[in-house]
Design an enzyme around this catalytic site. Structure first.
Site, PDB file in Angstrom:
ATOM      1  N   GLN A   1      -0.013  11.224  40.446  1.00 50.48           N
ATOM      2  CA  GLN A   1       0.184  12.237  41.483  1.00 50.48           C
ATOM      3  C   GLN A   1       1.480  11.967  42.264  1.00 50.48           C
ATOM      4  O   GLN A   1       1.996  12.850  42.931  1.00 50.48           O
ATOM      5  CB  GLN A   1      -1.036  12.233  42.422  1.00 50.48           C
TER       6      GLN A   1
ATOM      7  N   THR B   1      45.036   6.059  36.462  1.00 53.81           N
ATOM      8  CA  THR B   1      44.050   5.120  35.929  1.00 53.81           C
ATOM      9  C   THR B   1      44.047   3.991  36.953  1.00 53.81           C
ATOM     10  O   THR B   1      45.087   3.696  37.549  1.00 53.81           O
ATOM     11  CB  THR B   1      44.433   4.571  34.539  1.00 53.81           C
ATOM     12  N   HIS B   2      42.914   3.407  37.207  1.00 56.09           N
ATOM     13  CA  HIS B   2      42.768   2.403  38.276  1.00 56.09           C
ATOM     14  C   HIS B   2      43.178   2.976  39.636  1.00 56.09           C
ATOM     15  O   HIS B   2      43.567   2.237  40.524  1.00 56.09           O
ATOM     16  CB  HIS B   2      43.594   1.140  37.996  1.00 56.09           C
TER      17      HIS B   2
ATOM     18  N   LYS C   1      40.497  16.980  63.378  1.00 57.37           N
ATOM     19  CA  LYS C   1      39.783  16.648  62.135  1.00 57.37           C
ATOM     20  C   LYS C   1      39.219  17.873  61.417  1.00 57.37           C
ATOM     21  O   LYS C   1      38.784  18.835  62.023  1.00 57.37           O
ATOM     22  CB  LYS C   1      38.607  15.686  62.432  1.00 57.37           C
TER      23      LYS C   1
ATOM     24  N   TYR D   1      -5.046   9.548  32.041  1.00 58.10           N
ATOM     25  CA  TYR D   1      -4.586   9.880  33.394  1.00 58.10           C
ATOM     26  C   TYR D   1      -4.979   8.794  34.390  1.00 58.10           C
ATOM     27  O   TYR D   1      -6.067   8.232  34.327  1.00 58.10           O
ATOM     28  CB  TYR D   1      -5.209  11.223  33.830  1.00 58.10           C
TER      29      TYR D   1
ATOM     30  N   GLU E   1      31.129  14.927  50.839  1.00 57.10           N
ATOM     31  CA  GLU E   1      30.520  13.602  51.063  1.00 57.10           C
ATOM     32  C   GLU E   1      29.031  13.624  50.761  1.00 57.10           C
ATOM     33  O   GLU E   1      28.471  12.690  50.192  1.00 57.10           O
ATOM     34  CB  GLU E   1      30.756  13.162  52.510  1.00 57.10           C
TER      35      GLU E   1
ATOM     36  N   SER F   1      35.266  17.588  64.105  1.00 58.97           N
ATOM     37  CA  SER F   1      34.746  16.404  64.778  1.00 58.97           C
ATOM     38  C   SER F   1      34.533  16.752  66.240  1.00 58.97           C
ATOM     39  O   SER F   1      35.303  17.509  66.826  1.00 58.97           O
ATOM     40  CB  SER F   1      35.758  15.260  64.650  1.00 58.97           C
TER      41      SER F   1
HETATM   42  N1  ARG Z   1      -3.646  16.233  42.245  1.00 60.44           N
HETATM   43  C1  ARG Z   1      -3.745  15.553  41.002  1.00 60.44           C
HETATM   44  C2  ARG Z   1      -2.355  15.155  40.475  1.00 60.44           C
HETATM   45  O1  ARG Z   1      -1.423  15.612  40.990  1.00 60.44           O
HETATM   46  C3  ARG Z   1      -4.397  16.432  39.995  1.00 60.44           C
HETATM   47  C4  ARG Z   1      -5.125  15.721  38.919  1.00 60.44           C
HETATM   48  C5  ARG Z   1      -6.289  15.009  39.493  1.00 60.44           C
HETATM   49  N2  ARG Z   1      -7.193  14.544  38.511  1.00 60.44           N
HETATM   50  C6  ARG Z   1      -8.175  13.759  38.809  1.00 60.44           C
HETATM   51  N3  ARG Z   1      -8.946  13.418  37.854  1.00 60.44           N
HETATM   52  N4  ARG Z   1      -8.340  13.300  40.011  1.00 60.44           N
HETATM   53  O2  ARG Z   1      -2.212  14.358  39.591  1.00 60.44           O
END
Ligand code: ARG
Length: 461
Positions: A323, A156-157, A284, A318, A291, A278
């Site tokens: 995207q 621990t620690h 080494k 949307y 890592e 290395s």
């Molecule tokens: N390439 C777009 C995305 O990855 C697809 C959807 C695009 N829709 C739009 N109305 N431009 O989100």
């Protein structure tokens, strides 16, 4: 010339820089199989509901199949002008089958299309990661069984605390990985709703059958709110969140491997297959794989943070901002997958230096707690007093530069008369670990029992 897919109202084509910032094809071509699967289901549904003819559907199905082959055989030409995977495929379909291709986009939009494609991709990624985590667990369990009796210092620690068994230490990671798996499985249960048919944002006036497309694509049901469906990226965020915690676990284990494989510890030796040399220091043997696994959390958690920030403050539904979800997610999940594979390889291959572990286990008065426990058990001393008495024994050993078991009985009794020669039997690291039989404790028998339980669990998964 204006854009073939949406350029009806435009007089000229977009500026080259506009095209560059707008296009996602370089990275979303990865979604081609999900996109084709979505289109196959959509077209079947359009035909079944009478929105397109069966002949058109047949032509579409054949065309999509041909495109799938072209892409798999590297014969497909992806075009930046066509922006993304959705329009690249639809455009090619038109080249191949003409008129019917233009009916495929009836009652859908790229907004529900991309949400569906990406959710399908995330479901597959989560399933694959769950498999890979199981593989790493299996590798750990094999080594835990071999090392149920191998004694090492528990820290621990990062200070010597109490001796533990190496098998116990390895099984700690099996537990963590199991929680990682259950987080992914849990996220996966919320990925069972299909966005397809939500269209741009408001749904559609066509008599579509969303149950049908959902089932065909392997979802349990359609999403219930079209606005939510096209603007939701929780499924990516949850997967990346679970991936980040898993990467954090791998990072901790990787750090231990780096420490343990150092010349100062020598607890383990990583195999040639998972070490590098290395270019200047011939002696080494560098733990590069460990890592790099330790570092992967950076980009994986970075992806989660990045997408959280992209999504924060976005109004429904949307927005093109979304995207920006793909590159970071692809990169993060690719790298978690690689890290899991590398860790499983390292664990299977590493050599355990039992002697070095055992020798180190006794350093730092690691059985001091056993003296205190003995006083409580055998002499009815209250634990706080026993702790104090033991502290005096440690101080004496430190002053004389000897181990606890090298203190003479006379000296022990000078500290407290109630100590007798039975004390010596509990001072070895072996007896110390063997005595820790409480549920979840480090005793070798516990470890063997846990190994059995885990083997059963993993076999029945
Ligand atoms: N390439 C777009 C995305 O990855 C697809 C959807 C695009 N829709 C739009 N109305 N431009 O989100």
């Amino acid at each position: 010339m204006s854009n073939r897919m949406w350029g009806g109202r435009f007089a000229s084509s977009p500026n080259a820089i506009m095209q560059e910032i707008n296009a996602s094809i370089d990275f979303d071509k990865r979604l081609y199989s999900q996109d084709i699967a979505g289109s196959i289901a959509h077209a079947n549904m359009l035909a079944k509901t009478g929105i397109i003819s069966n002949d058109d559907n047949l032509a579409i199905q054949k065309g999509l199949e041909a495109i799938s082959k072209e892409i798999e055989q590297n014969k497909f030409t992806f075009s930046t002008e066509l922006e993304d995977i959705h329009m690249n495929i639809e455009n090619r379909l038109a080249e191949l089958i003409g008129e019917p291709a233009k009916r495929l986009h009836t009652a859908r939009s790229r907004n529900d299309q991309v949400a569906t494609d990406f959710k399908l991709y995330m479901r597959q990624s989560a399933d694959m990661l769950i498999e890979q985590i199981s593989d790493l667990q299996s590798a750990l369990i094999i080594r835990a069984k071999e090392n149920a009796n191998t004694i090492m210092p528990g820290f621990t620690h990062l200070q010597s605390a109490q001796p533990v068994t190496f098998g116990h230490h390895l099984l700690a990671y099996v537990e963590m990985l199991d929680r990682d798996k259950s987080r992914l499985k849990d996220a996966r249960t919320r990925m069972n709703e299909c966005p397809l048919g939500s269209a741009a944002l408001a749904g559609t006036s066509f008599p579509i059958d969303r149950e049908m497309t959902a089932k065909e694509l392997g979802f349990s049901r359609p999403t219930a709110n079209s606005l939510d469906a096209v603007s939701d990226r929780d499924f990516v965020l949850e997967t990346l969140g679970a991936a980040s915690i898993c990467a954090m676990h791998l990072s901790r284990f990787a750090e231990e491997l780096v420490i343990w494989s150092s010349a100062q510890f020598k607890f383990v030796q990583l195999s040639d297959q998972f070490s590098t040399g290395s270019s200047i220091m011939p002696q080494k043997r560098n733990p590069d794989a460990a890592e790099l696994i330790r570092a992967k959390i950076g980009r994986i958690m970075g992806a989660h943070t990045s997408l959280m920030i992209v999504m924060k403050g976005l109004p429904l539904a949307y927005s093109k901002d979304m995207q920006e979800d793909k590159q970071v997610a692809f990169d993060a999940l690719d790298n978690l997958s690689l890290a899991l594979a590398a860790m499983a390889g390292m664990v299977a291959d590493l050599t355990v230096n039992k002697q070095a572990m055992n020798d180190a286990a006794g350093i730092g008065f690691s059985t001091a707690t056993d003296i205190a426990d003995w006083l409580v058990r055998e002499a009815n001393v209250p634990f706080r007093d026993a702790h104090h008495i033991t502290g005096q024994a440690v101080a004496l050993a430190e002053k004389k530069q000897i181990k606890l078991e090298e203190i003479s009985l006379k000296d022990f009794q000078k500290i407290d008369k109630r100590i007798d020669d039975r004390i010596f039997s509990i001072l070895s690291v072996k007896n110390s670990v063997a005595s820790r039989t409480s549920y979840g404790g480090t005793a070798p028998n516990n470890i063997l029992a846990q190994v059995k339980t885990w083997q059963k669990k993993l076999d029945n998964k």
